[in-house]
Motif scaffolding. Structure first.
Motif, PDB file in Angstrom:
ATOM      1  N   VAL A 137      -9.836 -16.534  14.294  1.00 14.44           N
ATOM      2  CA  VAL A 137      -9.870 -17.593  13.284  1.00 14.44           C
ATOM      3  C   VAL A 137      -8.638 -17.438  12.398  1.00 14.44           C
ATOM      4  CG1 VAL A 137     -11.188 -18.633  11.404  1.00 14.44           C
ATOM      5  CG2 VAL A 137     -12.393 -17.578  13.334  1.00 14.44           C
ATOM      6  N   SER A 138      -7.877 -18.502  12.238  1.00 14.74           N
ATOM      7  CA  SER A 138      -6.649 -18.432  11.448  1.00 14.74           C
ATOM      8  C   SER A 138      -6.973 -18.243   9.966  1.00 14.74           C
ATOM      9  CB  SER A 138      -5.824 -19.704  11.626  1.00 14.74           C
ATOM     10  OG  SER A 138      -6.442 -20.795  10.973  1.00 14.74           O
ATOM     11  N   SER A 139      -6.006 -17.663   9.254  1.00 18.00           N
ATOM     12  CA  SER A 139      -6.184 -17.478   7.813  1.00 18.00           C
ATOM     13  C   SER A 139      -6.292 -18.827   7.113  1.00 18.00           C
ATOM     14  CB  SER A 139      -5.051 -16.641   7.225  1.00 18.00           C
ATOM     15  OG  SER A 139      -3.806 -17.259   7.437  1.00 18.00           O
ATOM     16  N   ALA A 140      -5.591 -19.828   7.619  1.00 19.00           N
ATOM     17  CA  ALA A 140      -5.676 -21.172   7.030  1.00 19.00           C
ATOM     18  C   ALA A 140      -7.089 -21.728   7.159  1.00 19.00           C
ATOM     19  CB  ALA A 140      -4.670 -22.100   7.694  1.00 19.00           C
ATOM     20  N   ARG A 141      -7.720 -21.514   8.311  1.00 20.10           N
ATOM     21  CA  ARG A 141      -9.103 -21.998   8.505  1.00 20.10           C
ATOM     22  C   ARG A 141     -10.071 -21.256   7.601  1.00 20.10           C
ATOM     23  NH1 ARG A 141      -9.281 -26.931  10.807  1.00 20.10           N
ATOM     24  NH2 ARG A 141      -8.096 -26.959  12.726  1.00 20.10           N
ATOM     25  N   LEU A 142      -9.877 -19.940   7.486  1.00 20.37           N
ATOM     26  CA  LEU A 142     -10.751 -19.178   6.589  1.00 20.37           C
ATOM     27  C   LEU A 142     -10.548 -19.607   5.137  1.00 20.37           C
ATOM     28  CD1 LEU A 142     -10.478 -15.684   8.280  1.00 20.37           C
ATOM     29  CD2 LEU A 142     -12.577 -17.037   8.041  1.00 20.37           C
ATOM     30  N   ALA A 143      -9.314 -19.865   4.753  1.00 23.32           N
ATOM     31  CA  ALA A 143      -9.038 -20.330   3.390  1.00 23.32           C
ATOM     32  C   ALA A 143      -9.705 -21.676   3.136  1.00 23.32           C
ATOM     33  CB  ALA A 143      -7.531 -20.418   3.158  1.00 23.32           C
ATOM     34  N   ALA A 144      -9.607 -22.584   4.105  1.00 23.71           N
ATOM     35  CA  ALA A 144     -10.251 -23.897   3.966  1.00 23.71           C
ATOM     36  C   ALA A 144     -11.772 -23.747   3.922  1.00 23.71           C
ATOM     37  CB  ALA A 144      -9.831 -24.806   5.117  1.00 23.71           C
ATOM     38  N   TRP A 145     -12.286 -22.849   4.720  1.00 17.51           N
ATOM     39  CA  TRP A 145     -13.725 -22.588   4.801  1.00 17.51           C
ATOM     40  C   TRP A 145     -14.294 -22.269   3.426  1.00 17.51           C
ATOM     41  CZ3 TRP A 145     -15.320 -20.248   9.940  1.00 17.51           C
ATOM     42  CH2 TRP A 145     -16.691 -20.100  10.055  1.00 17.51           C
ATOM     43  N   PHE A 146     -13.563 -21.436   2.671  1.00 15.32           N
ATOM     44  CA  PHE A 146     -14.046 -20.987   1.365  1.00 15.32           C
ATOM     45  C   PHE A 146     -13.327 -21.649   0.190  1.00 15.32           C
ATOM     46  CE2 PHE A 146     -15.114 -17.348   4.166  1.00 15.32           C
ATOM     47  CZ  PHE A 146     -16.476 -17.327   3.954  1.00 15.32           C
ATOM     48  N   ASP A 147     -12.447 -22.615   0.488  1.00 14.78           N
ATOM     49  CA  ASP A 147     -11.677 -23.301  -0.543  1.00 14.78           C
ATOM     50  C   ASP A 147     -10.883 -22.295  -1.393  1.00 14.78           C
ATOM     51  OD1 ASP A 147     -10.628 -25.451  -1.929  1.00 14.78           O
ATOM     52  OD2 ASP A 147     -12.314 -25.560  -3.332  1.00 14.78           O
ATOM     53  N   LEU A 148     -10.098 -21.473  -0.709  1.00 12.81           N
ATOM     54  CA  LEU A 148      -9.288 -20.440  -1.346  1.00 12.81           C
ATOM     55  C   LEU A 148      -7.811 -20.717  -1.118  1.00 12.81           C
ATOM     56  CD1 LEU A 148     -11.339 -17.337  -0.144  1.00 12.81           C
ATOM     57  CD2 LEU A 148     -11.372 -18.376  -2.429  1.00 12.81           C
ATOM     58  N   PRO A 149      -6.942 -20.162  -1.960  1.00 15.33           N
ATOM     59  CA  PRO A 149      -5.500 -20.327  -1.752  1.00 15.33           C
ATOM     60  C   PRO A 149      -5.074 -19.589  -0.473  1.00 15.33           C
ATOM     61  CG  PRO A 149      -5.966 -19.195  -3.840  1.00 15.33           C
ATOM     62  CD  PRO A 149      -7.265 -19.435  -3.168  1.00 15.33           C
ATOM     63  N   PRO A 150      -4.529 -20.306   0.509  1.00 13.89           N
ATOM     64  CA  PRO A 150      -4.205 -19.694   1.803  1.00 13.89           C
ATOM     65  C   PRO A 150      -3.257 -18.505   1.730  1.00 13.89           C
ATOM     66  CG  PRO A 150      -4.047 -22.083   1.943  1.00 13.89           C
ATOM     67  CD  PRO A 150      -4.254 -21.737   0.496  1.00 13.89           C
ATOM     68  N   ALA A 151      -2.203 -18.596   0.943  1.00 14.39           N
ATOM     69  CA  ALA A 151      -1.223 -17.502   0.895  1.00 14.39           C
ATOM     70  C   ALA A 151      -1.847 -16.227   0.341  1.00 14.39           C
ATOM     71  CB  ALA A 151      -0.011 -17.909   0.064  1.00 14.39           C
ATOM     72  N   TYR A 152      -2.648 -16.356  -0.707  1.00 13.14           N
ATOM     73  CA  TYR A 152      -3.265 -15.174  -1.300  1.00 13.14           C
ATOM     74  C   TYR A 152      -4.324 -14.593  -0.370  1.00 13.14           C
ATOM     75  CZ  TYR A 152      -5.264 -11.988  -4.706  1.00 13.14           C
ATOM     76  OH  TYR A 152      -5.715 -10.860  -5.341  1.00 13.14           O
ATOM     77  N   LEU A 153      -5.130 -15.441   0.261  1.00 14.61           N
ATOM     78  CA  LEU A 153      -6.128 -14.946   1.203  1.00 14.61           C
ATOM     79  C   LEU A 153      -5.446 -14.226   2.359  1.00 14.61           C
ATOM     80  CD1 LEU A 153      -9.014 -14.596   2.190  1.00 14.61           C
ATOM     81  CD2 LEU A 153      -8.791 -16.810   3.343  1.00 14.61           C
ATOM     82  N   ASN A 154      -4.344 -14.765   2.842  1.00 16.04           N
ATOM     83  CA  ASN A 154      -3.645 -14.136   3.956  1.00 16.04           C
ATOM     84  C   ASN A 154      -3.221 -12.705   3.603  1.00 16.04           C
ATOM     85  OD1 ASN A 154      -2.620 -14.428   6.703  1.00 16.04           O
ATOM     86  ND2 ASN A 154      -0.629 -14.139   5.734  1.00 16.04           N
ATOM     87  N   LYS A 155      -2.820 -12.474   2.355  1.00 19.23           N
ATOM     88  CA  LYS A 155      -2.460 -11.115   1.932  1.00 19.23           C
ATOM     89  C   LYS A 155      -3.662 -10.174   2.055  1.00 19.23           C
ATOM     90  CE  LYS A 155       1.194 -12.425  -1.247  1.00 19.23           C
ATOM     91  NZ  LYS A 155       1.663 -12.418  -2.627  1.00 19.23           N
ATOM     92  N   GLN A 156      -4.832 -10.658   1.679  1.00 25.22           N
ATOM     93  CA  GLN A 156      -6.043  -9.832   1.776  1.00 25.22           C
ATOM     94  C   GLN A 156      -6.382  -9.555   3.238  1.00 25.22           C
ATOM     95  OE1 GLN A 156      -6.548  -8.947  -1.330  1.00 25.22           O
ATOM     96  NE2 GLN A 156      -5.167 -10.620  -1.840  1.00 25.22           N
ATOM     97  N   LEU A 157      -6.252 -10.570   4.078  1.00 28.24           N
ATOM     98  CA  LEU A 157      -6.543 -10.409   5.503  1.00 28.24           C
ATOM     99  C   LEU A 157      -5.556  -9.444   6.157  1.00 28.24           C
ATOM    100  CD1 LEU A 157      -7.398 -14.122   6.359  1.00 28.24           C
ATOM    101  CD2 LEU A 157      -9.010 -12.241   5.929  1.00 28.24           C
ATOM    102  N   GLN A 158      -4.300  -9.507   5.748  1.00 28.00           N
ATOM    103  CA  GLN A 158      -3.305  -8.577   6.284  1.00 28.00           C
ATOM    104  C   GLN A 158      -3.634  -7.136   5.874  1.00 28.00           C
ATOM    105  OE1 GLN A 158      -0.892  -9.127   8.458  1.00 28.00           O
ATOM    106  NE2 GLN A 158      -1.420 -11.286   8.572  1.00 28.00           N
ATOM    107  N   ALA A 159      -4.107  -6.949   4.652  1.00 28.63           N
ATOM    108  CA  ALA A 159      -4.506  -5.611   4.203  1.00 28.63           C
ATOM    109  C   ALA A 159      -5.674  -5.098   5.044  1.00 28.63           C
ATOM    110  CB  ALA A 159      -4.880  -5.637   2.719  1.00 28.63           C
ATOM    111  N   LEU A 160      -6.610  -5.973   5.363  1.00 31.42           N
ATOM    112  CA  LEU A 160      -7.749  -5.596   6.205  1.00 31.42           C
ATOM    113  C   LEU A 160      -7.298  -5.288   7.627  1.00 31.42           C
ATOM    114  CD1 LEU A 160     -10.258  -8.214   4.794  1.00 31.42           C
ATOM    115  CD2 LEU A 160     -10.410  -5.725   4.508  1.00 31.42           C
TER     116      LEU A 160
END
Length: 159
Positions: free
Chosen positions: A26-49
């Motif tokens: 699942v792309s970070s963009a889809r996860l961001a849209a899923w939870f209505d979150l800022p994509p760039a910031y969420l991607n940083k969290q996903l990269q850390a994980l």
């Protein structure tokens, strides 16, 4: 204790990916849209994980994230440490030895500061509790409709 918003976001994304099981990444963009979150910031969290080995990422247009381990093998503390770092929350700087305490005899400071000890014990209890709970525990305690909603949403939007 104060944690960053990224911890909540990371936990929800990991839980969602756990519900999806072996589905495509699942792309970070889809996860961001899923939870209505800022994509760039969420991607940083996903990269850390991903760096912590909790998620695995696949690059490219059809890429995205998957859970790297079984839900039983991912603790809440794993996610907290991956997102917010492993450092202790309370940092004793020994201010008791400054100001009015600067002239005190050295033997007064042979024992660790009582405040630092109390904070350390509290933090260890907090860490033990988070380390004792896994994504599988969260999955088991969530209403069945939450997992079904995640699967339906994934099927509707795809990656």
């Amino acid at each position: 204790m104060r944690m960053s918003a990224g911890v909540e976001w990371g936990l929800h994304c990991c839980l969602t990916l756990a519900w999806l099981g072996d589905a495509e990444a699942v792309s970070s963009a889809r996860l961001a849209a899923w939870f209505d979150l800022p994509p760039a910031y969420l991607n940083k969290q996903l990269q850390a994980l991903d760096r912590a080995g909790i998620l695995t990422s696949t690059p490219g247009a059809r890429g995205g994230f998957r859970l790297a381990r079984r839900p039983e093998q991912v603790t809440l503390m794993d996610v907290v440490a991956a997102v917010d770092g492993p450092d202790e929350v309370f940092q004793c700087t020994e201010i008791r030895q400054r100001g009015a305490g600067a002239g005190a005899p050295a033997h007064e400071f042979q024992q660790p500061c009582g405040i630092a000890g109390a904070m350390r014990r509290a933090e260890l209890a907090w860490r033990r509790e988070l380390a004792a709970q896994t994504l599988a525990d969260l999955m088991a305690s969530a209403p069945p409709s939450a997992a079904e909603r995640a699967r339906r949403h994934y099927e509707r939007i795809g990656r």
